[in-house]
Design a protein around this motif. Sequence first.
Motif: not given
Length: 90
Positions: A31-60
Amino acid sequence: MSSWSTTKNDANNECTALTMEFVQGAPAPEYAARLASHGASAQQCLAGTVHLLRQLSAALVTLHQADIVHRAIKPRNWLVEDTGRAVLLD
């Protein structure tokens, strides 16, 4: 969403099973590689990663509140749907 269900096999036994919805998504690294390959900026990739980590934390947190320990936390064990919703597997 995952759920626990208990069913009775016969009058004396119970069987506990973990059931899970079908999730159509990609493992987190893909998913992360797909974001980067579709032209997402570093800031967008970081925001997406933070969003995923928050979801993972909530699940844990939810698992730990139920006294369940997930012993295989790794990126390939969570799928990300096209909507950005992450689902912890195993």
